[in-house]
Every structure is written in C-alpha cells, then in structure tokens.
Write a protein that holds these residues in place. Structure first.
Motif, PDB file in Angstrom:
ATOM      1  N   SER A   1     -23.158  -7.052  19.890  1.00 36.43           N
ATOM      2  CA  SER A   1     -22.239  -6.403  18.920  1.00 36.43           C
ATOM      3  C   SER A   1     -21.941  -5.000  19.644  1.00 36.43           C
ATOM      4  O   SER A   1     -22.626  -4.411  20.696  1.00 36.43           O
ATOM      5  N   GLN A   2     -20.725  -4.248  19.375  1.00 34.94           N
ATOM      6  CA  GLN A   2     -20.480  -3.049  19.952  1.00 34.94           C
ATOM      7  C   GLN A   2     -20.339  -2.057  18.888  1.00 34.94           C
ATOM      8  O   GLN A   2     -20.163  -2.363  17.476  1.00 34.94           O
ATOM      9  N   ALA A   3     -20.659  -0.863  19.150  1.00 32.53           N
ATOM     10  CA  ALA A   3     -20.596   0.252  18.080  1.00 32.53           C
ATOM     11  C   ALA A   3     -19.163   0.404  17.714  1.00 32.53           C
ATOM     12  O   ALA A   3     -18.060  -0.100  17.857  1.00 32.53           O
ATOM     13  N   ASN A   4     -19.175   0.799  16.187  1.00 29.89           N
ATOM     14  CA  ASN A   4     -18.090   0.739  15.511  1.00 29.89           C
ATOM     15  C   ASN A   4     -18.203   2.042  14.229  1.00 29.89           C
ATOM     16  O   ASN A   4     -19.234   2.417  14.148  1.00 29.89           O
ATOM     17  N   ASN A   5     -17.071   2.413  14.053  1.00 28.69           N
ATOM     18  CA  ASN A   5     -17.171   3.487  12.819  1.00 28.69           C
ATOM     19  C   ASN A   5     -16.685   3.160  11.591  1.00 28.69           C
ATOM     20  O   ASN A   5     -16.089   3.818  10.660  1.00 28.69           O
ATOM     21  N   VAL A   6     -16.728   1.883  11.235  1.00 26.13           N
ATOM     22  CA  VAL A   6     -16.416   1.181   9.971  1.00 26.13           C
ATOM     23  C   VAL A   6     -16.778   2.033   8.694  1.00 26.13           C
ATOM     24  O   VAL A   6     -16.158   2.333   7.801  1.00 26.13           O
TER      25      VAL A   6
ATOM     26  N   ASP B   1     -29.577  -2.671  24.896  1.00 25.09           N
ATOM     27  CA  ASP B   1     -28.144  -2.151  25.019  1.00 25.09           C
ATOM     28  C   ASP B   1     -27.798  -2.211  26.565  1.00 25.09           C
ATOM     29  O   ASP B   1     -28.346  -1.844  27.357  1.00 25.09           O
ATOM     30  N   THR B   2     -26.511  -2.842  26.558  1.00 23.26           N
ATOM     31  CA  THR B   2     -26.170  -3.143  28.009  1.00 23.26           C
ATOM     32  C   THR B   2     -24.512  -3.070  27.835  1.00 23.26           C
ATOM     33  O   THR B   2     -23.875  -3.584  27.150  1.00 23.26           O
ATOM     34  N   LYS B   3     -23.970  -2.303  28.812  1.00 27.98           N
ATOM     35  CA  LYS B   3     -22.424  -2.197  28.966  1.00 27.98           C
ATOM     36  C   LYS B   3     -21.590  -1.978  27.779  1.00 27.98           C
ATOM     37  O   LYS B   3     -20.657  -2.670  27.669  1.00 27.98           O
ATOM     38  N   GLY B   4     -22.240  -1.128  26.985  1.00 30.78           N
ATOM     39  CA  GLY B   4     -21.551  -0.767  25.934  1.00 30.78           C
ATOM     40  C   GLY B   4     -21.663  -1.708  24.611  1.00 30.78           C
ATOM     41  O   GLY B   4     -21.222  -1.556  23.462  1.00 30.78           O
ATOM     42  N   SER B   5     -22.517  -2.640  24.797  1.00 31.54           N
ATOM     43  CA  SER B   5     -22.913  -3.684  23.713  1.00 31.54           C
ATOM     44  C   SER B   5     -24.471  -3.696  23.365  1.00 31.54           C
ATOM     45  O   SER B   5     -25.351  -3.437  24.230  1.00 31.54           O
ATOM     46  N   THR B   6     -24.685  -4.200  22.089  1.00 32.23           N
ATOM     47  CA  THR B   6     -26.112  -4.336  21.609  1.00 32.23           C
ATOM     48  C   THR B   6     -26.283  -5.534  21.556  1.00 32.23           C
ATOM     49  O   THR B   6     -25.758  -6.481  21.043  1.00 32.23           O
ATOM     50  N   VAL B   7     -27.334  -6.209  22.386  1.00 30.08           N
ATOM     51  CA  VAL B   7     -27.721  -7.467  22.492  1.00 30.08           C
ATOM     52  C   VAL B   7     -28.934  -7.941  21.376  1.00 30.08           C
ATOM     53  O   VAL B   7     -29.766  -7.316  21.416  1.00 30.08           O
ATOM     54  N   TYR B   8     -28.913  -9.262  20.722  1.00 30.72           N
ATOM     55  CA  TYR B   8     -29.769  -9.459  19.771  1.00 30.72           C
ATOM     56  C   TYR B   8     -30.419 -10.863  20.207  1.00 30.72           C
ATOM     57  O   TYR B   8     -29.525 -11.657  20.748  1.00 30.72           O
ATOM     58  N   VAL B   9     -31.436 -10.916  19.792  1.00 31.77           N
ATOM     59  CA  VAL B   9     -32.334 -12.345  20.134  1.00 31.77           C
ATOM     60  C   VAL B   9     -33.006 -13.014  19.139  1.00 31.77           C
ATOM     61  O   VAL B   9     -33.576 -12.407  18.274  1.00 31.77           O
ATOM     62  N   PRO B  10     -33.045 -14.283  19.132  1.00 32.74           N
ATOM     63  CA  PRO B  10     -33.912 -15.105  17.944  1.00 32.74           C
ATOM     64  C   PRO B  10     -35.363 -14.598  18.072  1.00 32.74           C
ATOM     65  O   PRO B  10     -35.866 -14.594  18.998  1.00 32.74           O
ATOM     66  N   THR B  11     -36.015 -14.059  16.893  1.00 31.37           N
ATOM     67  CA  THR B  11     -37.088 -13.462  16.845  1.00 31.37           C
ATOM     68  C   THR B  11     -37.963 -14.103  15.764  1.00 31.37           C
ATOM     69  O   THR B  11     -37.437 -14.137  14.713  1.00 31.37           O
TER      70      THR B  11
END
Length: 263
Positions: A69-74, A223-233
């Motif tokens: 996902s990427q940061a947002n101001n929603v 966090d990498t290149k402006g994105s947040t990465v999520y993984v199954p946990t």
C-alpha cells in the motif's frame, strides 16, 4: 542400418527413463513427508512433556502472497463528513475522534452496539470496511481490523480502536489503507500446526503455557520505495502460567521466521 528400429529403441529407453525418474521422485516425496511427519510427532511429544496445551491445529497449507500500500490522506481529506465529532490527525494518517455526546455502551452488548454505530458514515469513515478482531481486543478497548480484497489486516496501520470507559464511548482512533496492490500471490504458506511447532522450536513457548488461538492475517513487513509491504502472518495467542493476559506471538507464514515487535 534400420533407423526406424533405432528410433524405437531410443523411444523405449526415453520412456523407461522418465518412468524411473518419476517413480524415484514420488518415492523421495513420500520419504520426505514421512520424515517430516515423524519429526513433527516428536516435537508434539516434547510439547506435551513440557505441559504446553494446544488447541486443534490444522495441517492444511493455505496460500497467500505479498501486498503493498502507499501513504494516503483519505482520513484527513474526509473527516469533515463526521457529525458531532471533533477530530485531529497525527502523522498525516491517524485520526483521533472525540464524540461531543458520549455513546452509552453496555458491557454485554458492546461489540454489537459498536458494529451498528460505526456503519453510519457520519460516525466512522469507511466503517463497513472493518471487522471486529476479538483476538486484538482487551478490556475496554475494542479493535476492528480492516478487510481489503478479502484479506484480513492485523496491523495498527489499518484498524479502529474504540475505548469505552464507565459504560460510554467517548472517542476512537482510526487508520485506513485506501488501496492495496498484490506484489505476489499463490505462495504456499506454512500450516497452523507448523507455525506453532516452529514457535516452540524457537523457544517462544514457555513450559506450562497454553495456546489459546491461532489466526492467519496480513502484517506489516517493511517500507520500501514509498510503499508499505504486508506479508501473511500467523498470530498465536499464548497465555503463560500465572499470567492474566494473552501474549501474541507472530510468525511469518512464508519464511517461517518469528516476527519481533517493532514500531
């Protein structure tokens, strides 16, 4: 020279070789599975000797992948839609809401009351995108985690926490992921049983502890290149002997590594 006969000989040898390799591979798989099952049985026996109580654990291997996902101001851009609620925003992403008129909440009906109340867009932005997460809730703090494209997110970046005091809801905090993209899918994950056994092997389960529950959800990875990465946990609720609360252990369902707490 009978070339046709030679072709037939080569064909028969080729087919025979493939059958042999296929049988060898199948037998190898059976041996590996037998060794794995034998090893797991030994670990389970060790767990029983250490008097660690386990629930029924599935041996099925689900599938998952990596999400981003990427940061947002929603939340910041839409908070004016909330009615009779004062708001502040921190870190450009976390909404802190204070109700001008507290909502009465009975203890035995708290979850149902909050579920119904949060469906109204003037009370909670995108409230329909969240589901109650009992395993993340405690005491008077009721946590609702965001559901995205059928994926359950157990992370502070995608949840609402309602705080109820003296039978009244006075406010809540909210974070929200506006859009999620799939980086990789259909990866075979470790099973619930294997996750708990791995935690035991890594000394994450103390003697006389009790595993209360085991759940699979997506968790923050990096966090990498402006994105947040999520993984199954795998989230595993553990109650140690003498403790009055449950500690949550986490295991990366792809790499089978223990996830340590961090900001």
């Amino acid at each position: 020279m009978d070339f046709r006969r030679i072709e037939w000989i080569f064909l028969i040898v080729f087919v025979g070789l493939n059958i042999f390799l296929g049988i060898s591979f199948f037998q190898s798989q059976e041996v590996d599975q037998a060794v794995s099952e034998s090893t797991n049985s030994e670990i389970v026996a060790d767990i029983q000797r250490d008097q660690i109580k386990l629930p029924q654990l599935s041996t099925k291997t689900p599938t998952g992948g990596y999400l981003a996902s990427q940061a947002n101001n929603v939340l910041m851009n839409n908070r004016s839609q909330l009615v009779d609620i004062d708001t502040t925003i921190t870190n450009n992403s976390t909404l802190h809401a204070t109700l001008r008129a507290p909502l009465p909440v009975k203890k035995d009906k708290a979850v149902a009351t909050l579920k119904a109340w949060m469906q109204a867009p003037e009370h909670v932005l995108y409230g329909r995108h969240y589901q109650y997460a009992e395993s993340l809730s405690s005491g008077n703090h009721y946590v609702f985690s965001q559901q995205i494209q059928g994926h359950k997110i157990y992370d502070r970046r995608a949840q609402i926490t309602f705080s109820v005091a003296n039978g009244k809801l006075t406010g809540y905090t909210q974070t929200y992921i506006a859009k999620m993209s799939v980086l990789k899918s259909n990866v075979e994950l470790t099973s619930a049983q294997e996750a708990v056994l791995t935690l035991y092997k890594d000394n994450e389960l103390a003697n006389n502890a009790k595993v209360e529950w085991v759940e699979l959800a997506y968790n923050y990875l990096l966090d990498t290149k402006g994105s947040t990465v999520y993984v199954p946990t795998w989230f595993v609720g553990v109650e140690n002997q003498g403790a009055k609360s449950v500690t949550i252990k986490k295991l990366n369902a792809i790499t089978k590594t223990v996830v340590k707490e961090r900001d």
